[in-house]
Design an enzyme around this catalytic site. Structure first.
Site, PDB file in Angstrom:
ATOM      1  N   ASP A  45     -62.295   6.234  24.083  1.00  0.00           N
ATOM      2  CA  ASP A  45     -61.186   6.950  24.685  1.00  0.00           C
ATOM      3  C   ASP A  45     -60.793   6.165  25.932  1.00  0.00           C
ATOM      4  OD1 ASP A  45     -63.257   9.784  25.825  1.00  0.00           O
ATOM      5  OD2 ASP A  45     -63.175   7.728  26.563  1.00  0.00           O
ATOM      6  N   GLU A  93     -78.121   6.404  25.591  1.00  0.00           N
ATOM      7  CA  GLU A  93     -78.062   6.258  27.056  1.00  0.00           C
ATOM      8  C   GLU A  93     -79.427   6.195  27.740  1.00  0.00           C
ATOM      9  OE1 GLU A  93     -75.348   9.267  28.524  1.00  0.00           O
ATOM     10  OE2 GLU A  93     -73.921   8.878  26.927  1.00  0.00           O
ATOM     11  N   GLU A 100     -67.307   6.025  20.738  1.00  0.00           N
ATOM     12  CA  GLU A 100     -66.725   7.151  21.483  1.00  0.00           C
ATOM     13  C   GLU A 100     -65.471   6.710  22.237  1.00  0.00           C
ATOM     14  OE1 GLU A 100     -69.683   9.045  23.932  1.00  0.00           O
ATOM     15  OE2 GLU A 100     -71.267   8.845  22.444  1.00  0.00           O
ATOM     16  N   HIS A 149     -65.884   4.194  26.643  1.00  0.00           N
ATOM     17  CA  HIS A 149     -65.114   5.134  27.477  1.00  0.00           C
ATOM     18  C   HIS A 149     -64.470   4.314  28.597  1.00  0.00           C
ATOM     19  CE1 HIS A 149     -66.704   8.721  25.560  1.00  0.00           C
ATOM     20  NE2 HIS A 149     -67.946   8.336  25.800  1.00  0.00           N
ATOM     21  N   ASN A 187     -77.117   3.733  21.188  1.00  0.00           N
ATOM     22  CA  ASN A 187     -75.771   4.057  21.654  1.00  0.00           C
ATOM     23  C   ASN A 187     -75.765   4.179  23.170  1.00  0.00           C
ATOM     24  OD1 ASN A 187     -73.020   4.865  20.937  1.00  0.00           O
ATOM     25  ND2 ASN A 187     -73.561   6.915  21.662  1.00  0.00           N
TER      26      ASN A 187
HETATM   27  O1  G3I Z   1     -70.886  25.900  23.625  1.00  0.00           O
HETATM   28  C1  G3I Z   1     -70.872  26.311  25.007  1.00  0.00           C
HETATM   29  C2  G3I Z   1     -70.103  27.614  25.164  1.00  0.00           C
HETATM   30  O2  G3I Z   1     -70.799  28.651  24.477  1.00  0.00           O
HETATM   31  C3  G3I Z   1     -69.975  27.950  26.648  1.00  0.00           C
HETATM   32  O3  G3I Z   1     -69.193  29.122  26.787  1.00  0.00           O
HETATM   33  C4  G3I Z   1     -69.317  26.775  27.369  1.00  0.00           C
HETATM   34  C5  G3I Z   1     -69.166  27.021  28.850  1.00  0.00           C
HETATM   35  O4  G3I Z   1     -70.424  26.892  29.457  1.00  0.00           O
HETATM   36  O5  G3I Z   1     -70.127  25.583  27.197  1.00  0.00           O
HETATM   37  C6  G3I Z   1     -70.195  25.221  25.828  1.00  0.00           C
HETATM   38  O6  G3I Z   1     -70.994  24.066  25.709  1.00  0.00           O
HETATM   39  C7  G3I Z   1     -70.346  22.887  26.194  1.00  0.00           C
HETATM   40  C8  G3I Z   1     -70.285  21.867  25.044  1.00  0.00           C
HETATM   41  O7  G3I Z   1     -69.723  20.618  25.493  1.00  0.00           O
HETATM   42  C9  G3I Z   1     -69.448  22.378  23.882  1.00  0.00           C
HETATM   43  O8  G3I Z   1     -68.109  22.526  24.306  1.00  0.00           O
HETATM   44  C10 G3I Z   1     -71.193  22.310  27.306  1.00  0.00           C
HETATM   45  O9  G3I Z   1     -71.132  23.195  28.406  1.00  0.00           O
HETATM   46  C11 G3I Z   1     -70.626  20.960  27.720  1.00  0.00           C
HETATM   47  O10 G3I Z   1     -71.509  20.330  28.656  1.00  0.00           O
HETATM   48  C12 G3I Z   1     -70.562  20.037  26.491  1.00  0.00           C
HETATM   49  O11 G3I Z   1     -69.965  18.822  26.917  1.00  0.00           O
HETATM   50  C13 G3I Z   1     -70.150  17.735  25.995  1.00  0.00           C
HETATM   51  C14 G3I Z   1     -70.961  16.633  26.715  1.00  0.00           C
HETATM   52  O12 G3I Z   1     -71.077  15.486  25.875  1.00  0.00           O
HETATM   53  C15 G3I Z   1     -72.366  17.103  27.074  1.00  0.00           C
HETATM   54  O13 G3I Z   1     -73.079  17.352  25.876  1.00  0.00           O
HETATM   55  C16 G3I Z   1     -68.773  17.190  25.583  1.00  0.00           C
HETATM   56  O14 G3I Z   1     -68.089  18.146  24.785  1.00  0.00           O
HETATM   57  C17 G3I Z   1     -68.946  15.887  24.807  1.00  0.00           C
HETATM   58  O15 G3I Z   1     -67.674  15.287  24.560  1.00  0.00           O
HETATM   59  C18 G3I Z   1     -69.791  14.896  25.610  1.00  0.00           C
HETATM   60  O16 G3I Z   1     -69.952  13.753  24.853  1.00  0.00           O
HETATM   61  C19 G3I Z   1     -70.830  12.751  25.430  1.00  0.00           C
HETATM   62  C20 G3I Z   1     -71.610  12.133  24.294  1.00  0.00           C
HETATM   63  O17 G3I Z   1     -72.354  13.134  23.633  1.00  0.00           O
HETATM   64  C21 G3I Z   1     -72.491  11.006  24.813  1.00  0.00           C
HETATM   65  N1  G3I Z   1     -71.697  10.005  25.530  1.00  0.00           N
HETATM   66  C22 G3I Z   1     -70.929  10.572  26.645  1.00  0.00           C
HETATM   67  C23 G3I Z   1     -69.988  11.661  26.125  1.00  0.00           C
HETATM   68  C24 G3I Z   1     -69.158  12.239  27.265  1.00  0.00           C
HETATM   69  O18 G3I Z   1     -69.981  12.889  28.185  1.00  0.00           O
END
Ligand code: G3I
Length: 348
Positions: free
Chosen positions: A277, A167, A275, A246, A209
């Site tokens: 969905d 990105e 990715e 997406h 990506n």
């Molecule tokens: O692991 C922590 C946990 O300890 C904590 O309690 C909780 C609440 O704050 O957060 C948890 O971390 C979260 C993580 O996902 C694991 O669940 C982060 O807050 C949350 O921001 C993170 O979101 C991910 C997001 O990327 C940001 O990294 C999504 O699961 C993931 O599906 C999403 O995927 C991205 C790709 O990497 C790039 N392309 C877009 C796609 C969608 O945003």
């Protein structure tokens, strides 16, 4: 010398083993002379494999303890992408201190199950640890490239494709790079990252990506295409483009999706839907999934599809019910549409 088994006997054995499911009025029997193309595959992975492609899923390591989650993963998918566990904040929380435990849990499971691993992602502007955000200039560039080198080297031979950079282009009509601390170290940061990744793991396919690069007419798509074309012309080591795919009601599967895939492939790189969905439900969602999969199948260098999660409840946007299995793990109409599309069969 053993007489080779006839095709119908092999087919019947595959049907009996549940690897292939018969379509049509009767199950295959050794006396039937069924051509294999009349048999549907039993799983997403086996259906994709029949066209030389993979079908994968984004995986969250802590969910591997859930037997429903892991049962679907192990049955249906041939490739896994750690959804978060290989990102910058997860793998280098402090400068020079690398933590691979959560990612290794996914990689080790995949290897035990005979699956391949996509690495995601070496450099991405969000989710940076604070120590990295606070750097700039030469110190930041050195730290970025060291991160790429250390992580790619650690997974050398265990990751078949990396999202090296994720990105880096802005949304909208500018076609410009996204402003970020990485970009402010100089325009050449992306190619420097690819060169570092190649040096660290010469065997991995190196991917750029991004999202919203599925519609050929969009400025962002054109800008990424120009970059990949330039990289290929100058010998910058890039092997693949990841179209995140997406889709929503406001950003549907574009009519020219296959054109976009074909035009990236024409640069001499693989294309992967990384990715996928699609928000929605029922027959409409199923039809959109069929269209997305069919666009990939139309281009030989579209080498694989990854859905971004397993059950709707596992999705980063669960409220949109965007995946192939519902929150109980039951197959949705979208699943059947994808399986039929991969098998070259009818839509549901
Ligand atoms: O692991 C922590 C946990 O300890 C904590 O309690 C909780 C609440 O704050 O957060 C948890 O971390 C979260 C993580 O996902 C694991 O669940 C982060 O807050 C949350 O921001 C993170 O979101 C991910 C997001 O990327 C940001 O990294 C999504 O699961 C993931 O599906 C999403 O995927 C991205 C790709 O990497 C790039 N392309 C877009 C796609 C969608 O945003």
């Amino acid at each position: 010398m053993r007489k080779p088994l006839s095709t119908s006997l092999i087919t019947a054995a595959l049907v009996a083993a549940g690897v292939l499911l018969p379509v049509g009025p009767a199950a295959a029997t050794p006396t039937d002379t069924l051509a294999t193309d009349t048999l549907a595959s039993a799983t997403l992975a086996s259906a994709a494999e029949r066209s030389g492609r993979y079908f994968g899923a984004g995986v969250q390591g802590y969910k591997l303890a859930d037997p429903v989650y892991t049962g679907i993963l192990d049955r249906e998918f041939a490739v896994v992408t750690p959804e978060n566990e290989m990102k910058l904040d997860a793998t280098e929380p402090q400068q020079g201190r690398f933590t691979f435990g959560p990612a290794d849990r996914i990689v080790d499971h995949a290897v035990r199950q005979g699956k391949r691993v996509r690495g995601h992602t070496l450099l991405w502007h969000p989710g940076q640890p604070s120590w990295l955000v606070n750097l700039q200039g030469a110190a930041l560039r050195q730290a970025m490239l060291n991160h790429v080198t250390q992580v790619a080297a650690y997974y050398r031979g265990r990751v078949f494709a990396w999202d090296v950079v994720n990105e880096a282009f802005a949304d909208g009509t500018s076609g410009a790079r996204r402003d970020s601390n990485f970009q402010r170290t100089g325009d050449d940061w992306i190619e420097a990252a690819f060169r570092a990744a190649r040096a660290a793991d010469p065997g991995a396919k190196l991917c750029y990506n991004d999202y919203n690069i599925e519609n050929w007419a969009h400025a962002k798509t054109q800008a990424v295409h120009r970059m990949v074309r330039d990289f290929r012309a100058r010998g910058v080591p890039i092997d693949c483009v990841g179209l995140q795919s997406h889709f929503t009601a406001n950003h549907p599967v574009p009519a020219d999706f296959a054109t976009t895939i074909r035009n990236f492939a024409a640069l001499g790189v693989d294309v992967q839907l990384t990715e996928l969905d699609i928000e929605g439900s029922g027959a409409t969602q199923a039809e959109n999934y069929r269209r997305a999969v069919t666009a990939c199948l139309a281009v030989s260098r579209c080498t694989g599809i990854t859905v971004w999660g397993i059950r709707d409840s596992d999705s980063w946007r669960a409220s949109g019910t965007p995946l192939l299995f519902d929150s109980t793990g039951a197959k949705k109409p979208a699943y059947t549409a994808v399986l039929n599309a991969l098998d070259g069969g009818p839509c549901p």
